[in-house]
Design a protein around this motif. Structure first.
Motif, PDB file in Angstrom:
ATOM      1  N   MET A  97       0.814  -1.204   0.000  1.00  0.00           N
ATOM      2  CA  MET A  97       0.000   0.000   0.000  1.00  0.00           C
ATOM      3  C   MET A  97       0.859   1.270   0.000  1.00  0.00           C
ATOM      4  O   MET A  97       0.417   2.312  -0.414  1.00  0.00           O
ATOM      5  N   LEU A  98       2.099   1.144   0.566  1.00  0.00           N
ATOM      6  CA  LEU A  98       2.954   2.307   0.615  1.00  0.00           C
ATOM      7  C   LEU A  98       3.546   2.567  -0.759  1.00  0.00           C
ATOM      8  O   LEU A  98       4.030   1.670  -1.426  1.00  0.00           O
ATOM      9  N   LYS A  99       3.531   3.817  -1.183  1.00  0.00           N
ATOM     10  CA  LYS A  99       4.119   4.162  -2.462  1.00  0.00           C
ATOM     11  C   LYS A  99       4.760   5.531  -2.351  1.00  0.00           C
ATOM     12  O   LYS A  99       4.355   6.367  -1.552  1.00  0.00           O
ATOM     13  N   LYS A 100       5.778   5.752  -3.170  1.00  0.00           N
ATOM     14  CA  LYS A 100       6.481   7.028  -3.130  1.00  0.00           C
ATOM     15  C   LYS A 100       5.692   8.086  -3.892  1.00  0.00           C
ATOM     16  O   LYS A 100       5.107   7.797  -4.932  1.00  0.00           O
ATOM     17  N   HIS A 101       5.704   9.291  -3.367  1.00  0.00           N
ATOM     18  CA  HIS A 101       4.991  10.391  -4.004  1.00  0.00           C
ATOM     19  C   HIS A 101       5.949  11.533  -4.283  1.00  0.00           C
ATOM     20  O   HIS A 101       6.940  11.730  -3.575  1.00  0.00           O
ATOM     21  N   THR A 102       5.636  12.290  -5.315  1.00  0.00           N
ATOM     22  CA  THR A 102       6.404  13.501  -5.594  1.00  0.00           C
ATOM     23  C   THR A 102       6.042  14.554  -4.551  1.00  0.00           C
ATOM     24  O   THR A 102       5.069  14.404  -3.793  1.00  0.00           O
ATOM     25  N   LYS A 103       6.818  15.622  -4.507  1.00  0.00           N
ATOM     26  CA  LYS A 103       6.528  16.696  -3.549  1.00  0.00           C
ATOM     27  C   LYS A 103       5.153  17.305  -3.815  1.00  0.00           C
ATOM     28  O   LYS A 103       4.429  17.654  -2.883  1.00  0.00           O
ATOM     29  N   LEU A 108      -3.833   8.303  -5.598  1.00  0.00           N
ATOM     30  CA  LEU A 108      -2.476   8.480  -5.085  1.00  0.00           C
ATOM     31  C   LEU A 108      -2.170   7.496  -3.953  1.00  0.00           C
ATOM     32  O   LEU A 108      -1.040   7.019  -3.823  1.00  0.00           O
ATOM     33  N   GLN A 109      -3.175   7.184  -3.153  1.00  0.00           N
ATOM     34  CA  GLN A 109      -2.973   6.282  -2.022  1.00  0.00           C
ATOM     35  C   GLN A 109      -3.151   4.821  -2.402  1.00  0.00           C
ATOM     36  O   GLN A 109      -2.951   3.931  -1.586  1.00  0.00           O
TER      37      GLN A 109
END
Length: 246
Positions: free
Chosen positions: A1-7, A194-195
């Motif tokens: 479920m965790l993913k990297k996001h841009t600023k 996004l989540q």
């Protein structure tokens, strides 16, 4: 479920969470040591609401207890991935309650199956919160839901009413809250994407969106005239000028 996001994505996620927090504070929805039940249908909005309320506890000087409830209606072809939901709740440190019931559609008479099922699910949620001593019930309705309901009630029932952000029921024994009330459907769709939240439910064949879809199209037409129309309609419910009404 965790993913990297841009600023930029991180900023948007934070904005959504802050807006939900603003609604909670503005309408005094949740206080210290409250027990809050989140009604989880399996759609993106209820999943996002549960995650937002859980995440919010990390940055507050107060704590509140979170529960989630999903109503399984045996005689309605509506299913969700219960195993995924249980795992999701465990990760969020939320207690999940599963209630199995029947809508008894064969005895609903002239009432539409969707209405009978929805009414029964609400009844089961009220019973569950009461049995557990929980006095706050949260739903994932957002700003678009409120605006569409307003237009529908005006057209169908000659009544100016919608879905309130906070409502005391049963002689103040239960408070119904909607923390997403200041957020739009588009914002919630983007947040869920996004989540990585995917709708867990399989669309019910009885579900009828006809009237709501028509109301949505009317609002879309108004928005094409003024991009702020949707927000303006929502805010107009707090600015009724009775002196200039018939």
């Amino acid at each position: 479920m965790l993913k990297k996001h841009t600023k930029q994505e991180q900023a948007f996620i934070q904005k959504v969470r802050q807006t939900a927090g603003k609604a909670i504070n503005q309408y005094q929805m949740i206080e210290a040591d409250d027990k809050v039940m989140v009604a989880v249908s399996g759609g993106k909005d209820s999943l996002a609401l549960l995650e937002i309320l859980s995440n919010r506890r990390k940055g507050l000087p107060i704590d509140y207890e979170l529960h989630a409830a999903h109503i399984i209606t045996e005689d309605v072809p509506y299913q969700i991935d219960v195993d995924w939901l249980q795992s999701f709740c465990t990760e969020l440190n939320v207690t999940l309650h599963l209630v199995t019931t029947r809508a008894n559609l064969e005895t609903a008479g002239k009432k539409k199956p969707c209405f009978a099922c929805s009414r029964n699910r609400r009844k089961e949620l009220f019973k569950l919160t009461h049995s557990l001593g929980i006095k706050t019930l949260a739903f994932g309705h957002h700003l678009d839901d409120a605006v569409e309901t307003l237009v529908m009630n005006m057209a169908q029932h000659a009544n100016i009413s919608s879905i309130p952000a906070s409502l005391n029921m049963f002689e103040n024994k239960l408070k119904v809250i909607r923390p997403l009330t200041l957020l739009t459907n588009e914002e919630m769709k983007n947040y869920a994407t996004l989540q990585g939240f995917q709708s867990l439910k399989r669309e019910c064949p009885y579900e009828d969106h006809t009237i709501r879809l028509k109301a949505r199209r009317i609002i879309d037409q108004m928005t094409s005239i003024n991009p702020k129309a949707r927000i303006n309609i929502f805010n107009s419910m707090k600015k009724i000028d009775f002196e200039y009404l018939p």
